[in-house]
Motif scaffolding. Structure first.
Motif, PDB file in Angstrom:
ATOM      1  N   PHE A 166       0.995  -1.211  -0.031  1.00 52.61           N
ATOM      2  CA  PHE A 166       0.011   0.218   0.097  1.00 52.61           C
ATOM      3  C   PHE A 166       0.860   1.376  -0.081  1.00 52.61           C
ATOM      4  O   PHE A 166       2.057   1.253   0.752  1.00 52.61           O
ATOM      5  CB  PHE A 166      -0.970   0.040   1.193  1.00 52.61           C
ATOM      6  CG  PHE A 166      -1.633   1.356   1.315  1.00 52.61           C
ATOM      7  CD1 PHE A 166      -2.816   1.634   0.742  1.00 52.61           C
ATOM      8  CD2 PHE A 166      -1.120   2.306   2.459  1.00 52.61           C
ATOM      9  CE1 PHE A 166      -3.730   2.811   0.568  1.00 52.61           C
ATOM     10  CE2 PHE A 166      -1.828   3.574   2.396  1.00 52.61           C
ATOM     11  CZ  PHE A 166      -3.090   3.658   1.749  1.00 52.61           C
ATOM     12  N   PHE A 167       0.445   2.087  -0.724  1.00 53.95           N
ATOM     13  CA  PHE A 167       1.148   3.469  -1.041  1.00 53.95           C
ATOM     14  C   PHE A 167       0.142   4.554  -0.660  1.00 53.95           C
ATOM     15  O   PHE A 167      -0.768   4.650  -1.218  1.00 53.95           O
ATOM     16  CB  PHE A 167       2.061   3.728  -2.371  1.00 53.95           C
ATOM     17  CG  PHE A 167       2.976   2.685  -2.638  1.00 53.95           C
ATOM     18  CD1 PHE A 167       4.451   2.943  -2.093  1.00 53.95           C
ATOM     19  CD2 PHE A 167       2.616   1.627  -3.175  1.00 53.95           C
ATOM     20  CE1 PHE A 167       5.242   1.897  -2.481  1.00 53.95           C
ATOM     21  CE2 PHE A 167       3.421   0.614  -3.408  1.00 53.95           C
ATOM     22  CZ  PHE A 167       5.054   0.706  -3.026  1.00 53.95           C
ATOM     23  N   ARG A 168       0.482   5.503   0.208  1.00 50.88           N
ATOM     24  CA  ARG A 168      -0.409   6.679   0.712  1.00 50.88           C
ATOM     25  C   ARG A 168      -0.192   7.779  -0.304  1.00 50.88           C
ATOM     26  O   ARG A 168       0.548   8.707  -0.181  1.00 50.88           O
ATOM     27  CB  ARG A 168       0.009   7.074   2.071  1.00 50.88           C
ATOM     28  CG  ARG A 168      -0.997   8.189   2.400  1.00 50.88           C
ATOM     29  CD  ARG A 168      -1.204   8.240   4.245  1.00 50.88           C
ATOM     30  NE  ARG A 168      -0.907   7.123   4.896  1.00 50.88           N
ATOM     31  CZ  ARG A 168      -1.950   6.162   5.174  1.00 50.88           C
ATOM     32  NH1 ARG A 168      -3.385   6.923   5.081  1.00 50.88           N
ATOM     33  NH2 ARG A 168      -2.010   5.247   5.981  1.00 50.88           N
ATOM     34  N   ALA A 169      -0.493   7.531  -1.547  1.00 53.46           N
ATOM     35  CA  ALA A 169      -0.489   8.427  -2.755  1.00 53.46           C
ATOM     36  C   ALA A 169      -1.418   8.010  -3.753  1.00 53.46           C
ATOM     37  O   ALA A 169      -1.839   6.972  -3.885  1.00 53.46           O
ATOM     38  CB  ALA A 169       1.009   8.373  -3.429  1.00 53.46           C
ATOM     39  N   PRO A 170      -1.900   9.159  -4.640  1.00 56.21           N
ATOM     40  CA  PRO A 170      -3.027   8.855  -5.397  1.00 56.21           C
ATOM     41  C   PRO A 170      -2.383   7.923  -6.599  1.00 56.21           C
ATOM     42  O   PRO A 170      -1.047   7.863  -6.984  1.00 56.21           O
ATOM     43  CB  PRO A 170      -3.130  10.215  -6.476  1.00 56.21           C
ATOM     44  CG  PRO A 170      -2.738  11.014  -5.355  1.00 56.21           C
ATOM     45  CD  PRO A 170      -1.588  10.459  -4.611  1.00 56.21           C
ATOM     46  N   ARG A 203       3.108   7.053 -12.359  1.00 55.38           N
ATOM     47  CA  ARG A 203       4.292   7.887 -13.009  1.00 55.38           C
ATOM     48  C   ARG A 203       5.690   7.468 -12.374  1.00 55.38           C
ATOM     49  O   ARG A 203       6.417   7.529 -13.153  1.00 55.38           O
ATOM     50  CB  ARG A 203       3.851   9.202 -13.011  1.00 55.38           C
ATOM     51  CG  ARG A 203       2.847   9.844 -13.923  1.00 55.38           C
ATOM     52  CD  ARG A 203       2.932  11.360 -13.908  1.00 55.38           C
ATOM     53  NE  ARG A 203       2.940  12.221 -12.404  1.00 55.38           N
ATOM     54  CZ  ARG A 203       1.574  12.319 -11.877  1.00 55.38           C
ATOM     55  NH1 ARG A 203       0.434  12.285 -12.375  1.00 55.38           N
ATOM     56  NH2 ARG A 203       1.571  12.921 -10.554  1.00 55.38           N
ATOM     57  N   ALA A 204       5.494   7.138 -11.120  1.00 54.46           N
ATOM     58  CA  ALA A 204       6.782   6.814 -10.526  1.00 54.46           C
ATOM     59  C   ALA A 204       7.508   5.648 -11.239  1.00 54.46           C
ATOM     60  O   ALA A 204       8.800   5.223 -11.251  1.00 54.46           O
ATOM     61  CB  ALA A 204       6.594   6.562  -9.022  1.00 54.46           C
ATOM     62  N   TRP A 205       6.609   4.802 -11.677  1.00 53.22           N
ATOM     63  CA  TRP A 205       6.985   3.537 -12.503  1.00 53.22           C
ATOM     64  C   TRP A 205       7.163   3.739 -13.889  1.00 53.22           C
ATOM     65  O   TRP A 205       7.995   3.117 -14.932  1.00 53.22           O
ATOM     66  CB  TRP A 205       5.654   2.373 -12.477  1.00 53.22           C
ATOM     67  CG  TRP A 205       5.712   1.554 -11.063  1.00 53.22           C
ATOM     68  CD1 TRP A 205       5.262   2.073  -9.835  1.00 53.22           C
ATOM     69  CD2 TRP A 205       6.366   0.288 -11.014  1.00 53.22           C
ATOM     70  NE1 TRP A 205       5.590   0.999  -8.932  1.00 53.22           N
ATOM     71  CE2 TRP A 205       6.264   0.100  -9.710  1.00 53.22           C
ATOM     72  CE3 TRP A 205       6.869  -0.591 -11.839  1.00 53.22           C
ATOM     73  CZ2 TRP A 205       6.483  -1.265  -9.260  1.00 53.22           C
ATOM     74  CZ3 TRP A 205       7.261  -1.930 -11.385  1.00 53.22           C
ATOM     75  CH2 TRP A 205       7.039  -1.989  -9.962  1.00 53.22           C
ATOM     76  N   THR A 206       6.490   4.683 -14.653  1.00 53.95           N
ATOM     77  CA  THR A 206       6.590   4.870 -16.096  1.00 53.95           C
ATOM     78  C   THR A 206       7.355   6.163 -16.640  1.00 53.95           C
ATOM     79  O   THR A 206       7.548   6.137 -17.869  1.00 53.95           O
ATOM     80  CB  THR A 206       5.175   5.034 -16.688  1.00 53.95           C
ATOM     81  OG1 THR A 206       4.473   6.060 -16.097  1.00 53.95           O
ATOM     82  CG2 THR A 206       4.653   3.672 -16.327  1.00 53.95           C
ATOM     83  N   ASP A 207       7.843   7.062 -15.754  1.00 56.51           N
ATOM     84  CA  ASP A 207       8.434   8.204 -15.904  1.00 56.51           C
ATOM     85  C   ASP A 207      10.047   7.971 -15.416  1.00 56.51           C
ATOM     86  O   ASP A 207      10.281   7.584 -14.356  1.00 56.51           O
ATOM     87  CB  ASP A 207       8.104   9.304 -15.358  1.00 56.51           C
ATOM     88  CG  ASP A 207       9.066  10.639 -15.524  1.00 56.51           C
ATOM     89  OD1 ASP A 207       8.921  11.292 -16.832  1.00 56.51           O
ATOM     90  OD2 ASP A 207       9.884  11.061 -14.570  1.00 56.51           O
ATOM     91  N   LYS A 257      14.390   5.968 -12.190  1.00 55.48           N
ATOM     92  CA  LYS A 257      15.664   5.820 -11.947  1.00 55.48           C
ATOM     93  C   LYS A 257      16.131   6.181 -10.414  1.00 55.48           C
ATOM     94  O   LYS A 257      17.326   5.550  -9.822  1.00 55.48           O
ATOM     95  CB  LYS A 257      16.617   6.450 -12.912  1.00 55.48           C
ATOM     96  CG  LYS A 257      16.680   8.140 -12.510  1.00 55.48           C
ATOM     97  CD  LYS A 257      17.680   8.649 -13.439  1.00 55.48           C
ATOM     98  CE  LYS A 257      17.719  10.157 -13.534  1.00 55.48           C
ATOM     99  NZ  LYS A 257      18.650  10.737 -14.114  1.00 55.48           N
ATOM    100  N   GLU A 258      15.246   7.035  -9.701  1.00 58.64           N
ATOM    101  CA  GLU A 258      15.503   7.277  -8.125  1.00 58.64           C
ATOM    102  C   GLU A 258      15.113   6.182  -7.301  1.00 58.64           C
ATOM    103  O   GLU A 258      15.594   6.152  -6.249  1.00 58.64           O
ATOM    104  CB  GLU A 258      14.526   8.473  -8.053  1.00 58.64           C
ATOM    105  CG  GLU A 258      14.859   9.715  -8.726  1.00 58.64           C
ATOM    106  CD  GLU A 258      16.565  10.283  -8.519  1.00 58.64           C
ATOM    107  OE1 GLU A 258      16.748  10.185  -7.261  1.00 58.64           O
ATOM    108  OE2 GLU A 258      17.208  10.549  -9.477  1.00 58.64           O
ATOM    109  N   PHE A 312      10.653   7.494  -1.993  1.00 61.88           N
ATOM    110  CA  PHE A 312      10.372   8.552  -3.005  1.00 61.88           C
ATOM    111  C   PHE A 312       8.986   9.252  -3.218  1.00 61.88           C
ATOM    112  O   PHE A 312       9.096  10.366  -3.356  1.00 61.88           O
ATOM    113  CB  PHE A 312      10.781   7.774  -4.578  1.00 61.88           C
ATOM    114  CG  PHE A 312      10.676   8.675  -5.508  1.00 61.88           C
ATOM    115  CD1 PHE A 312      11.893   9.544  -5.807  1.00 61.88           C
ATOM    116  CD2 PHE A 312       9.758   8.515  -6.501  1.00 61.88           C
ATOM    117  CE1 PHE A 312      11.653  10.410  -6.921  1.00 61.88           C
ATOM    118  CE2 PHE A 312       9.650   9.315  -7.590  1.00 61.88           C
ATOM    119  CZ  PHE A 312      10.614  10.126  -7.777  1.00 61.88           C
ATOM    120  N   ILE A 313       7.979   8.575  -3.189  1.00 61.66           N
ATOM    121  CA  ILE A 313       6.717   9.002  -3.331  1.00 61.66           C
ATOM    122  C   ILE A 313       6.328  10.063  -2.196  1.00 61.66           C
ATOM    123  O   ILE A 313       5.741  10.828  -2.287  1.00 61.66           O
ATOM    124  CB  ILE A 313       5.710   7.946  -3.539  1.00 61.66           C
ATOM    125  CG1 ILE A 313       5.894   7.255  -4.715  1.00 61.66           C
ATOM    126  CG2 ILE A 313       4.254   8.480  -3.036  1.00 61.66           C
ATOM    127  CD1 ILE A 313       4.919   5.932  -4.868  1.00 61.66           C
TER     128      ILE A 313
END
Length: 156
Positions: A17-21, A27-31, A36-37, A152-153
């Motif tokens: 679970f990630f507390r983010a939309p 975007r963290a997976w596709t940008d 890379k971060e 990161f998120i």
């Protein structure tokens, strides 16, 4: 006692679970700049990170360990359904650029109350005998990546 490929998991699932939309997690997976971060085990960096996130698009990430060793990974996206699903092959490469093993990774992004649930399913589709030394740490490696992703998120 030696370990063989058959002695390590050939399939695994992780849910986190990630507390983010969902859109932000997607975007963290596709940008590439975001990917890379956080990609890879804890304390690893990614001096090379390329991803063409579309069916047939290629991915290449060089993961650098704290001791300086670089672990190259190639792959290909098979299915991309924004912002719900990614399916991609990933192969660890040896010093000659040949695959040591190939995994099919399915990542599902589910919008839930107060955030996003990611369900990751990994299945080894091909492996050389030497692959066991990498595959035995698959759950730990992905768990570390998810921890890095959560951190990161949290900065976004």
């Amino acid at each position: 006692m030696s370990t063989t490929v058959s002695a390590v998991p050939m399939e695994m699932e992780l849910t986190r679970f990630f507390r983010a939309p969902r859109e932000l997690v997607w975007r963290a997976w596709t940008d590439v700049e975001q990917l890379k971060e956080w990609w890879g085990p804890k304390q690893f960096t990614n001096p090379r990170c390329e991803a063409d996130v579309q069916p047939g698009g290629l991915i290449h990430i060089d993961m650098r360990a704290p001791d300086g060793t670089v672990y190259p990974m190639g792959g290909e996206f098979e299915e991309v359904v924004p912002p719900e699903k990614l399916v991609f092959l990933a192969w660890a490469l040896d010093a000659d650029g040949d695959p040591i093993f190939t995994n099919r990774n399915t990542v599902l992004f589910k919008e839930v109350e107060d955030g996003t649930e990611i369900r990751l399913h990994v299945r080894v589709v091909e492996a050389k005998a030497a692959a066991w030394q990498y595959l035995k740490g698959m759950r730990e490696g992905w768990s570390g990546s998810f921890e890095k992703l959560a951190e990161f998120i949290g900065t976004r």
